[in-house]
Design a protein around this motif. Structure first.
Motif, PDB file in Angstrom:
ATOM      1  N   LEU A  20       0.839  -1.204   0.000  1.00 27.21           N
ATOM      2  CA  LEU A  20       0.000   0.000   0.000  1.00 27.21           C
ATOM      3  C   LEU A  20       0.872   1.252   0.000  1.00 27.21           C
ATOM      4  N   PHE A  21       1.957   1.215   0.781  1.00 30.21           N
ATOM      5  CA  PHE A  21       2.849   2.376   0.834  1.00 30.21           C
ATOM      6  C   PHE A  21       3.446   2.644  -0.545  1.00 30.21           C
TER       7      PHE A  21
ATOM      8  N   MET B 233      -4.443  12.509  -1.413  1.00 30.43           N
ATOM      9  CA  MET B 233      -5.021  11.207  -1.071  1.00 30.43           C
ATOM     10  C   MET B 233      -3.936  10.136  -1.039  1.00 30.43           C
ATOM     11  N   CYS B 234      -2.962  10.219  -1.973  1.00 29.01           N
ATOM     12  CA  CYS B 234      -1.878   9.235  -1.981  1.00 29.01           C
ATOM     13  C   CYS B 234      -1.064   9.347  -0.693  1.00 29.01           C
TER      14      CYS B 234
ATOM     15  N   GLU C 155      -2.240  10.297   2.157  1.00 27.52           N
ATOM     16  CA  GLU C 155      -3.068   9.675   3.196  1.00 27.52           C
ATOM     17  C   GLU C 155      -2.923   8.156   3.151  1.00 27.52           C
ATOM     18  N   LEU C 156      -2.846   7.609   1.933  1.00 26.55           N
ATOM     19  CA  LEU C 156      -2.692   6.153   1.810  1.00 26.55           C
ATOM     20  C   LEU C 156      -1.373   5.709   2.435  1.00 26.55           C
TER      21      LEU C 156
ATOM     22  N   LEU D  77       0.246   7.206   4.864  1.00 23.84           N
ATOM     23  CA  LEU D  77       0.106   7.307   6.323  1.00 23.84           C
ATOM     24  C   LEU D  77      -0.661   6.109   6.864  1.00 23.84           C
ATOM     25  N   ASN D  78      -1.701   5.690   6.129  1.00 28.86           N
ATOM     26  CA  ASN D  78      -2.483   4.539   6.574  1.00 28.86           C
ATOM     27  C   ASN D  78      -1.652   3.268   6.568  1.00 28.86           C
TER      28      ASN D  78
ATOM     29  N   ASN E 295       0.411   3.243   9.524  1.00 33.11           N
ATOM     30  CA  ASN E 295      -0.414   2.905  10.690  1.00 33.11           C
ATOM     31  C   ASN E 295      -0.606   1.401  10.803  1.00 33.11           C
ATOM     32  N   LEU E 296      -0.802   0.740   9.650  1.00 29.30           N
ATOM     33  CA  LEU E 296      -1.016  -0.714   9.693  1.00 29.30           C
ATOM     34  C   LEU E 296       0.222  -1.416  10.244  1.00 29.30           C
TER      35      LEU E 296
ATOM     36  N   ALA F  25      -0.015   4.996  16.367  1.00 30.86           N
ATOM     37  CA  ALA F  25      -0.927   5.083  15.225  1.00 30.86           C
ATOM     38  C   ALA F  25      -2.012   6.122  15.487  1.00 30.86           C
TER      39      ALA F  25
ATOM     40  N   VAL G 155      -0.541   9.434  14.833  1.00 32.65           N
ATOM     41  CA  VAL G 155      -0.418   9.634  13.385  1.00 32.65           C
ATOM     42  C   VAL G 155      -1.744  10.093  12.800  1.00 32.65           C
ATOM     43  N   MET G 156      -2.841   9.492  13.281  1.00 32.42           N
ATOM     44  CA  MET G 156      -4.160   9.897  12.783  1.00 32.42           C
ATOM     45  C   MET G 156      -4.448  11.355  13.122  1.00 32.42           C
TER      46      MET G 156
ATOM     47  N   ALA H 174      -2.405  13.520  10.931  1.00 34.67           N
ATOM     48  CA  ALA H 174      -2.923  13.471   9.557  1.00 34.67           C
ATOM     49  C   ALA H 174      -4.151  14.358   9.414  1.00 34.67           C
TER      50      ALA H 174
ATOM     51  N   MET I 258      -7.459   3.922  -6.902  1.00 33.34           N
ATOM     52  CA  MET I 258      -7.341   5.327  -6.521  1.00 33.34           C
ATOM     53  C   MET I 258      -6.276   6.026  -7.354  1.00 33.34           C
TER      54      MET I 258
ATOM     55  N   LEU J 280     -10.398   5.288  -2.165  1.00 32.91           N
ATOM     56  CA  LEU J 280      -9.599   5.416  -0.941  1.00 32.91           C
ATOM     57  C   LEU J 280     -10.452   5.119   0.289  1.00 32.91           C
TER      58      LEU J 280
ATOM     59  N   LEU K 120      -8.706  -1.278   6.064  1.00 32.36           N
ATOM     60  CA  LEU K 120      -7.663  -1.136   7.084  1.00 32.36           C
ATOM     61  C   LEU K 120      -8.291  -1.043   8.473  1.00 32.36           C
TER      62      LEU K 120
ATOM     63  N   TYR L  92      -7.427  -3.336  11.754  1.00 33.28           N
ATOM     64  CA  TYR L  92      -7.095  -2.883  13.112  1.00 33.28           C
ATOM     65  C   TYR L  92      -7.948  -3.613  14.135  1.00 33.28           C
TER      66      TYR L  92
ATOM     67  N   PHE M 116     -12.209  15.950   1.926  1.00 27.20           N
ATOM     68  CA  PHE M 116     -11.667  15.823   0.571  1.00 27.20           C
ATOM     69  C   PHE M 116     -12.772  16.038  -0.469  1.00 27.20           C
TER      70      PHE M 116
END
Lengths: 99, 262
Positions: free
Chosen positions: A13-14, A32-33, A35-36, A38-39, A42-43, A61, A64-65, A68, B35, B48, B55, B59, B83
């Motif tokens: 995903l990163f 948005m990319c 944000e992806l 960052l997510n 987080n995972l 995490a 981080v949210m 973000a 996306m 997204l 995700l 969690y 957004f």
């Protein structure tokens, strides 16, 4: 399957987010990319929290949210300001810090 | 599928989690790719959202129900709606430039991205292959939310306080950036507005509304002046004027009946 699969998924995903930042030109899609990415981070944090058996990764995490959310608010306001002056959300056209 | 079954046999995590992972991980990956590749920015945002929901489920599966719900509420609820708001304000069809400013940048980005994925993936697999997760059962003994609160308000309380400063700064920054300062000369006061309304050429009464007739109640239909001519001022300038097609201009059945009764 072991927990390492989650880390591999996060890496994928990163990477998708990083490639998206490089190939897209629309400022909002770039955001948005980010944000992806960052997510994905987080995972990994949540997975490492589980591997270690402590909750510190989940706390990280969570922070981080929060960061973000703040980043998105300011970033989108900047995009709006740039759009108002240049009538474009294209990152190639915003090449001056002022005007 | 055989890979999935094989991994199920030597799995160190519960079976339900394995099934969840193999269902949701492809969806998350496909939506992340969607996306990046979607031409329409609104589609990108919706893809997204799906990735973030997946995700959030991960969690929750990994003993973090609090983070899972925060992910759904904050990310898919608040951030992605922000957004979409900005997308609608900026214009969702602001065309994406096709011109490459740096030649070969996209191909290079994809190749290097593949390299990055291979590096990160193989590194993670090599480092974590023999790892068994300790699990969070002991840490979550009193409940996940309670355990997180205990850590947040003891060891991480300073970071938590700094977060509040960050949030206030972000709110003020957004307000400053979104605020448009108009020069004082451009501002029109109530007195000036009233004088302009009653001056020659102004209209003291409200403008007439669009026409509501038996044949049409469209806002594109102008009201009729006493002499029968259409009042152009009754139509909003935003509404495009259009000519009626012959079918639309033809007398409707209702008119025929009325004439017949007369």
């Amino acid at each position: 399957m072991s927990v390492s699969y989650y880390v591999v998924l996060a890496a994928a995903l990163f990477t998708i987010g990083a490639v998206g930042v490089l190939i897209r030109r629309n400022a909002i899609v770039l955001f948005m990319c980010i944000e992806l990415m960052l997510n994905a981070a987080n995972l990994t944090l949540v997975t490492f929290s589980r591997i270690n058996g402590t909750l510190d990764g989940q706390i990280m995490a969570f922070f981080v949210m929060v960061v973000a959310a703040a980043e998105v608010v300011v970033g989108l306001a900047i995009i709006m300001t740039i759009f108002r002056t240049r009538r474009s959300a294209n990152v190639d056209e915003a090449n001056l810090l002022k005007y | 599928m055989s890979l999935a079954l094989e991994t199920l046999a030597q799995s160190t995590v519960p079976t339900g989690e394995v099934v969840t992972f193999w269902i949701l991980a492809p969806i998350a990956l496909a939506c992340a790719l969607g996306m990046v590749l979607a031409r329409n920015a609104v589609h990108s945002a919706l893809f997204l959202v799906v990735t973030m929901l997946c995700l959030g489920v991960f969690y929750m599966v990994q003993a973090g129900p609090f983070l899972g719900f925060v992910q759904i509420i904050v990310y898919t609820g608040a951030i992605m709606m922000l957004f979409l708001f900005v997308l609608m304000l900026v214009g969702r069809d602001s065309a994406e430039a096709v011109i490459e400013v740096l030649r070969g940048q996209r191909i290079a980005a994809v190749v290097l991205g593949g390299g990055l994925a291979a590096l990160l993936g193989t590194g993670a697999v090599r480092a974590l292959r023999a790892t068994t997760a300790t699990g969070l059962e002991a840490a979550n003994a009193d409940g996940n939310v309670q355990a997180i609160a205990q850590l947040l308000f003891t060891r991480y309380v300073f970071a938590f306080e700094v977060t509040s400063a960050l949030l206030i700064t972000a709110a003020v920054g957004a307000m400053v950036l979104a605020h448009v300062t108009r020069p004082k000369a451009e501002r029109v006061g109530q007195t000036a507005r009233m004088l302009a309304r009653f001056a020659p050429g102004g209209s003291p009464a409200p403008k007439p509304g669009p026409g509501v007739f038996a044949t049409s109640n469209s806002i594109a239909t102008p009201a009729l002046l006493p002499d029968g001519t259409p009042a152009e001022r009754s139509i909003s300038a935003v509404v495009p004027t259009r000519d009626l097609t012959p079918e639309e201009a033809a007398p409707k059945g209702t008119q025929g009946n009325q004439e017949g009764q007369q």
